[in-house]
Design an enzyme around this catalytic site. Structure first.
Site, PDB file in Angstrom:
ATOM      1  N   ASP A  20      17.390  45.937  23.227  1.00  0.00           N
ATOM      2  CA  ASP A  20      18.190  47.110  23.570  1.00  0.00           C
ATOM      3  C   ASP A  20      17.437  48.001  24.554  1.00  0.00           C
ATOM      4  OD1 ASP A  20      16.290  47.664  21.546  1.00  0.00           O
ATOM      5  OD2 ASP A  20      17.419  49.399  20.828  1.00  0.00           O
ATOM      6  N   GLU A  23      15.584  48.707  18.527  1.00  0.00           N
ATOM      7  CA  GLU A  23      14.268  49.344  18.558  1.00  0.00           C
ATOM      8  C   GLU A  23      14.375  50.787  19.020  1.00  0.00           C
ATOM      9  OE1 GLU A  23      10.327  50.703  19.851  1.00  0.00           O
ATOM     10  OE2 GLU A  23      12.105  50.504  21.107  1.00  0.00           O
TER      11      GLU A  23
HETATM   12 ZN   LIG Z   1      10.507  49.808  24.304  1.00  0.00          ZN
END
Ligand SMILES: [Zn+2]
Length: 444
Positions: A86, A150
Site C-alpha cells: 500500500d 502498513e
Molecule cells: Zn513504507
C-alpha cells in the site's frame, strides 16, 4: 565477487516499479484500500520464478502474499524479506506528473510508492526471478512477504500474518524491510548509508479532561478546556532526558569517528551536554540521530466545545508520543506526571519499540553489500524515529532491520520524497538497489 545479476534483472526492477506504481493501492486509513491487484501481480511474478506464493486476506481485497525459497543449508535459520504494497494518498493536482502514472522520464521513475516502497518490492521480485534463471539458491531459507495495510494499522497486513499465519514464518530469526541503506548526503561531500537496527515505539495518546459545564460568563475553576490546555502545554514544553540505546550509541560513535570528533570524548548518557554538543558538530548528519536520543510527545489534535459562551464539560486531545527501546515504563510515568490529576490519558494506539544488534553477522553482510557497490559510502547504524511492519513481525521473534538499498543523487532528498509530492526514483538508484540486495541475500 563480480556483479552476478543479469541485464534482465536490471530491466525488470524498473518495469516492476513502474507497473506497481500504476496499480493504485492508496491507503486512506479506516479500511479504505485495496491491495489485491498489486498482490496478484507480485504473486504471478513469484510463481513464474518457481515459488509457490500464497495469498492471504483477513478482509476482502486486503491481500498479502507470502512465498518461501528453500535454502541450501537446512540447518540455517530463515531470513524474512518484507515489503508493503500500500501507499499513502497523493493529490494529483500538486504533482508534476500523475502520481499513479509510473512514468519513466529522463531516467527517473515517477509516482507514489517510488521510494516507499514499491521500489523494494520490485527489487525483491527482480532478484528472485534472476535466481530462478541462474539456478541460484540462497544458503538460508528466504521467506518473502508482501503486506497490506502498513500505512494504517497493519491489522489487515503484517499484524494479521503474525497472529494468524505464524507457521509461514517458521524458522525466521531476522527480517529485512524498510527503510535503510539509502544515500544520505551530508552537504560536505560525504555519502552515508544508514541501516536501521531499531525503531522507537509508538504511543499515540488520547487525553480527556473533564470539568463542570456552564455559562461562559460565570466563575468556573473546573474548566475542562483550561485543564486540557495546561496539560498539553506541559507535554509540549517537556525536555525529555537523554536515553542512549545501543543502536544510537553505536551510530553516534561511528559518526564521531567519521567526522574526526573523538575529542568530544566517549558518548556518555550521563553527559547530555556532551551529546548535544556532538550533535551540533555533526551538522546535517545529526538528522540521522537527533530524533532518537530522547523520547518525544507532540500534541497534534484538540477537540472541545461548540459555542463561545458555553464551557464544555469535556475536552479531548491527541498526542503523538514515541519511546525508545527500554523506556516505556518511564514514558508512562512521565505522562502520568505531566497530565496531572485532572486529565486522564490512554493509548489510542500503541506499538512496541525494537532493538536489533549492530554487531551481528547479518548487519556485517548488509554493510559489506553496500560497500561493494558504493565504495565511497560510509555505512552507519541508526534507529528509526517511527515504525514499520517489523514491529508486527517481532511478535514472531524476528529481529528487524531496515535495509532497502538505494543510491540517490545529492539533489534528491530521500526524507522529502517519503510520503512527499513528486515522489520518484532514478533508474540508476534501482539498479544499485537490486545489485546490493542480490549480493546481500547471496551472502546472508
Ligand atoms: Zn513504507
Amino acid at each position: 565477487m563480480a556483479d552476478q545479476l543479469d541485464a534482465q534483472a536490471l530491466d525488470e526492477v524498473v518495469t516492476f516499479t513502474s507497473d506497481l506504481i500504476r496499480i493504485d493501492t492508496t491507503n486512506r486509513g479506516g479500511g479504505d484500500c485495496r491491495e489485491r491487484p498489486a498482490a496478484e501481480y507480485a504473486a504471478a511474478l513469484l510463481a513464474q520464478a518457481g515459488t509457490e506464493p500464497v495469498l492471504l486476506e483477513r478482509t476482502e481485497g486486503r491481500t498479502n502474499v507470502v512465498a518461501r525459497i528453500e535454502g541450501t543449508d537446512p540447518a540455517a535459520d530463515a531470513l524474512l524479506l518484507h515489503g508493503h504494497l500500500d501507499v499513502v494518498p497523493a493529490e494529483a493536482a500538486d504533482w508534476s506528473v500523475h502520481p499513479f502514472s509510473g512514468e519513466i522520464r529522463d531516467g527517473v521513475v515517477w509516482g507514489r510508492g517510488a521510494v516507499d516502497m514499491k521500489n523494494m518490492d520490485a527489487m525483491i521480485l527482480a532478484v528472485v526471478r534472476a535466481w530462478a534463471r541462474q539456478g541460484v539458491r540462497p544458503r538460508r531459507d528466504v521467506v518473502i512477504a508482501f503486506t497490506a495495510d502498513e500505512e494504517a494499522s497493519a491489522e489487515d497486513g503484517s499484524g494479521f500474518l503474525a497472529d494468524r499465519h505464524a507457521a509461514l514464518f517458521e524458522g525466521c530469526t531476522e527480517g529485512v524491510g524498510e527503510s535503510g541503506a539509502f544515500t544520505f548526503h551530508d552537504g560536505a561531500g560525504r555519502q552515508l548509508y544508514p541501516i536501521a537496527a531499531g525503531e522507537r515505539g509508538t504511543a499515540w495518546l488520547k487525553l480527556t479532561a473533564r470539568g463542570r459545564a456552564g455559562h461562559g460568563s460565570k466563575v468556573n475553576r473546573d474548566n475542562a478546556v483550561t485543564r486540557l490546555a495546561a496539560a498539553l502545554g506541559r507535554i509540549g514544553a517537556h525536555q525529555w532526558p537523554l536515553r542512549l540505546t545501543p543502536t544510537v550509541r553505536a551510530a553516534l560513535a561511528e559518526l564521531a569517528a567519521l567526522y574526526g570528533l573523538e575529542t568530544v570524548g566517549p558518548v556518555d548518557p550521563r553527559d547530555p551536554e556532551g551529546t548535544d554538543a556532538l550533535l551540533d558538530k555533526l551538522g546535517p548528519a545529526a538528522a540521522l540521530v537527533e530524533a532518537t536520543v530522547r523520547n518525544s510527545a507532540n500534541p497534534t489534535m484538540m477537540q472541545a466545545g461548540y459555542k463561545v459562551n458555553v464551557i464544555p464539560g469535556e475536552a479531548v486531545a491527541y498526542v503523538d508520543g514515541r519511546f525508545l527501546p527500554g523506556t516505556e515504563d518511564e514514558f508512562r510515568a512521565t505522562l502520568d506526571r505531566l497530565t496531572g490529576p485532572d486529565v486522564e490519558w490512554e493509548f489510542h494506539h500503541r506499538e512496541v519499540a525494537l532493538q536489533a544488534p549492530v554487531d551481528s553477522p547479518v548487519f556485517a553482510r548488509m554493510r559489506a553489500a553496500v560497500e561493494a557497490f558504493a565504495p565511497e559510502g560510509h555505512v552507519v547504524p541508526y534507529c528509526m524515529s517511527g515504525g514499520t511492519d517489523a514491529k508486527q513481525f517481532s511478535r514472531l521473534g524476528i529481529t528487524g532491520y531496515g535495509f532497502s538499498p538505494l543510491k540517490l543523487p545529492e539533489d534528491l532528498d530521500y526524507q522529502a520524497l517519503f510520503h512527499g509530492v513528486d515522489e520518484r526514483v532514478p533508474v540508476e538508484a534501482l539498479h544499485f538497489g537490486v545489485r546490493v540486495l542480490d549480493r546481500f541475500l547471496r551472502t546472508a
